[in-house]
Design a protein around this motif. Structure first.
Motif, PDB file in Angstrom:
ATOM      1  N   VAL A   1       0.815  -1.218   0.000  1.00 37.30           N
ATOM      2  CA  VAL A   1       0.000   0.000   0.000  1.00 37.30           C
ATOM      3  C   VAL A   1       0.847   1.266   0.000  1.00 37.30           C
ATOM      4  CG1 VAL A   1      -1.645   1.361   1.374  1.00 37.30           C
ATOM      5  CG2 VAL A   1      -2.021  -1.097   1.034  1.00 37.30           C
ATOM      6  N   HIS A   2       1.867   1.333   0.850  1.00 36.19           N
ATOM      7  CA  HIS A   2       2.618   2.585   0.957  1.00 36.19           C
ATOM      8  C   HIS A   2       3.353   2.982  -0.325  1.00 36.19           C
ATOM      9  CE1 HIS A   2       1.545   3.699   4.923  1.00 36.19           C
ATOM     10  NE2 HIS A   2       2.112   2.667   5.523  1.00 36.19           N
ATOM     11  N   PRO A   3       3.926   2.057  -1.083  1.00 35.34           N
ATOM     12  CA  PRO A   3       4.486   2.495  -2.370  1.00 35.34           C
ATOM     13  C   PRO A   3       3.439   3.112  -3.300  1.00 35.34           C
ATOM     14  CG  PRO A   3       5.456   0.415  -1.742  1.00 35.34           C
ATOM     15  CD  PRO A   3       4.343   0.676  -0.769  1.00 35.34           C
ATOM     16  N   GLN A   4       2.196   2.606  -3.234  1.00 35.20           N
ATOM     17  CA  GLN A   4       1.134   3.226  -4.031  1.00 35.20           C
ATOM     18  C   GLN A   4       0.780   4.603  -3.490  1.00 35.20           C
ATOM     19  OE1 GLN A   4       0.051   1.889  -6.874  1.00 35.20           O
ATOM     20  NE2 GLN A   4       1.379   0.110  -6.555  1.00 35.20           N
ATOM     21  N   ASP A   5       0.935   4.803  -2.175  1.00 35.73           N
ATOM     22  CA  ASP A   5       0.735   6.134  -1.598  1.00 35.73           C
ATOM     23  C   ASP A   5       1.699   7.145  -2.200  1.00 35.73           C
ATOM     24  OD1 ASP A   5      -1.276   5.305   0.153  1.00 35.73           O
ATOM     25  OD2 ASP A   5       0.137   4.821   1.754  1.00 35.73           O
ATOM     26  N   ILE A   6       2.848   6.653  -2.622  1.00 36.17           N
ATOM     27  CA  ILE A   6       3.852   7.489  -3.285  1.00 36.17           C
ATOM     28  C   ILE A   6       3.578   7.578  -4.784  1.00 36.17           C
ATOM     29  CG2 ILE A   6       6.302   7.597  -3.939  1.00 36.17           C
ATOM     30  CD1 ILE A   6       6.927   6.295  -1.195  1.00 36.17           C
ATOM     31  N   ARG A   7       3.371   6.422  -5.408  1.00 32.28           N
ATOM     32  CA  ARG A   7       3.310   6.353  -6.861  1.00 32.28           C
ATOM     33  C   ARG A   7       2.074   7.040  -7.451  1.00 32.28           C
ATOM     34  NH1 ARG A   7       6.721   2.657  -9.244  1.00 32.28           N
ATOM     35  NH2 ARG A   7       7.985   1.394  -7.812  1.00 32.28           N
ATOM     36  N   LEU A   8       0.918   6.779  -6.867  1.00 33.47           N
ATOM     37  CA  LEU A   8      -0.318   7.298  -7.474  1.00 33.47           C
ATOM     38  C   LEU A   8      -0.337   8.821  -7.573  1.00 33.47           C
ATOM     39  CD1 LEU A   8      -2.975   4.832  -6.007  1.00 33.47           C
ATOM     40  CD2 LEU A   8      -2.017   4.882  -8.318  1.00 33.47           C
ATOM     41  N   PRO A   9       0.034   9.565  -6.530  1.00 32.38           N
ATOM     42  CA  PRO A   9       0.041  11.023  -6.673  1.00 32.38           C
ATOM     43  C   PRO A   9       1.075  11.528  -7.681  1.00 32.38           C
ATOM     44  CG  PRO A   9      -0.004  10.421  -4.353  1.00 32.38           C
ATOM     45  CD  PRO A   9       0.296   9.179  -5.126  1.00 32.38           C
TER      46      PRO A   9
END
Length: 202
Positions: A116-124
């Motif tokens: 989840v946390h890498p997506q917290d970075i990647r998506l924005p």
């Protein structure tokens, strides 16, 4: 999904996130993440902490946070985020293959955090990296099972969540469907993937 496979995914996701961070500009490090109040830097710093935390240090951090788990997580991430970007990247590379869990953490909790946390970075930042489907299924099941801190079963009472690209579903009622990784983010309290889902609006 067996333990060996979970650790393989954790190591691969940590290494890929370190590679991503190493190529970011200063502006991207300062960009807001999907975690409220955190930039990319704080999320990156948080990702380095789990295997490095020891019980004594964790208890001390919990005391400084006056018994609040969420406050402890925030304070430790912000303290770690004061390090130079290169040191944060190096720390993440160093722990990529570690099989040490944070105090009180389960292996499935660790897997979920690492997805989840890498997506917290990647998506924005508009940078795509799909979650491994088998790992996302395991994370979704764990997110549905646990209560604190996401309380997914309570939040989605009266709904049935259905993955359209994997064999996973949970709950009963009005259907919310979409890719398993979008459901994982939803269960983890993120709204950014709602446009990829049907049966729910932001």
């Amino acid at each position: 999904m067996d333990e060996t496979r979970i650790w393989q995914v954790v190591a691969a996701e940590r290494a890929a996130t370190a590679d991503l961070l190493a190529g970011l500009s200063d502006a991207q490090w300062a960009h807001p993440s999907l975690c409220a109040g955190w930039t990319v830097r704080e999320v990156a710093a948080h990702l380095t902490l789990g295997p490095r935390m020891r019980i004594g240090a964790t208890l001390g951090a919990f005391a400084r946070a006056r018994g609040s788990f969420n406050r402890m997580v925030d304070q430790t991430a912000r303290a770690e985020a004061r390090r130079p970007s290169g040191e944060i990247v190096a720390s993440l590379r160093d722990i990529a293959g570690s099989r040490r869990l944070a105090p009180g953490q389960t292996l499935l909790n660790c897997l979920m955090d690492t997805l989840v946390h890498p997506q917290d970075i990647r998506l924005p930042l508009g940078i795509e990296r799909p979650m491994p489907v088998d790992a996302a299924v395991a994370a979704a099941a764990d997110l549905w099972r646990i209560g604190f801190p996401f309380h997914a079963r309570r939040r989605f009472a009266g709904h049935r969540l259905v993955a359209t690209d994997a064999e996973w579903s949970a709950g009963e009622g009005a259907e919310i469907s979409g890719p398993i990784e979008a459901l994982v983010m939803l269960l983890a309290g993120r709204t950014a993937t709602i446009p990829r889902l049907t049966g729910i609006t932001a």
